[in-house]
Scaffold this motif. Structure first.
Motif, mmCIF file in Angstrom:
data_model
loop_
_atom_site.group_PDB
_atom_site.id
_atom_site.type_symbol
_atom_site.label_atom_id
_atom_site.label_comp_id
_atom_site.label_asym_id
_atom_site.label_seq_id
_atom_site.Cartn_x
_atom_site.Cartn_y
_atom_site.Cartn_z
ATOM 1 N N ARG A 45 0.853 -4.894 8.278
ATOM 2 C CA ARG A 45 0.496 -3.503 8.561
ATOM 3 C C ARG A 45 1.477 -2.839 9.505
ATOM 4 N N LYS A 96 0.952 3.437 2.112
ATOM 5 C CA LYS A 96 1.446 3.704 3.467
ATOM 6 C C LYS A 96 2.769 2.996 3.740
ATOM 7 N N GLN A 97 3.151 2.065 2.873
ATOM 8 C CA GLN A 97 4.373 1.294 3.064
ATOM 9 C C GLN A 97 5.618 2.004 2.554
ATOM 10 N N SER A 124 0.826 -1.202 0.000
ATOM 11 C CA SER A 124 0.000 0.000 0.000
ATOM 12 C C SER A 124 0.863 1.255 0.000
ATOM 13 N N ARG A 178 2.047 -9.483 0.761
ATOM 14 C CA ARG A 178 2.007 -8.070 1.110
ATOM 15 C C ARG A 178 2.692 -7.903 2.453
#
Length: 77
Positions: free
Chosen positions: A50, A9-10, A7, A47
């Motif tokens: 988070r 945000k990564q 994402s 992935r």
């Protein structure tokens, strides 16, 4: 089939693309070393977690190890 996602945000686009490339190369290396039977079909979705630090700081060998672990669990079923 390989699905790789990181994402926004990564990290920055360059970092996310580097992560995707490393996952793709590790997956291809594993498939070359261990050709699977034709009746087996894989869908692997990768992935970063988070809580992982920004920039996807995973090395090629860490990714390769995790992919090998995931595929070995799939083959035992």
């Amino acid at each position: 089939m390989l699905l790789v996602n990181a994402s926004r945000k990564q990290g920055r686009a360059v970092q996310r693309n580097r992560f995707r490339r490393r996952v793709r190369m590790a997956f291809l290396k594993i498939l070359r070393e261990q050709p699977c039977a034709n009746e087996l079909r894989y869908v692997v979705w990768v992935r970063p977690a988070r809580g992982a630090p920004k920039g996807c700081p995973f090395t090629f060998h860490e990714i390769e190890g995790q992919l090998r672990l995931a595929l070995s669990r799939w083959e035992t079923r």
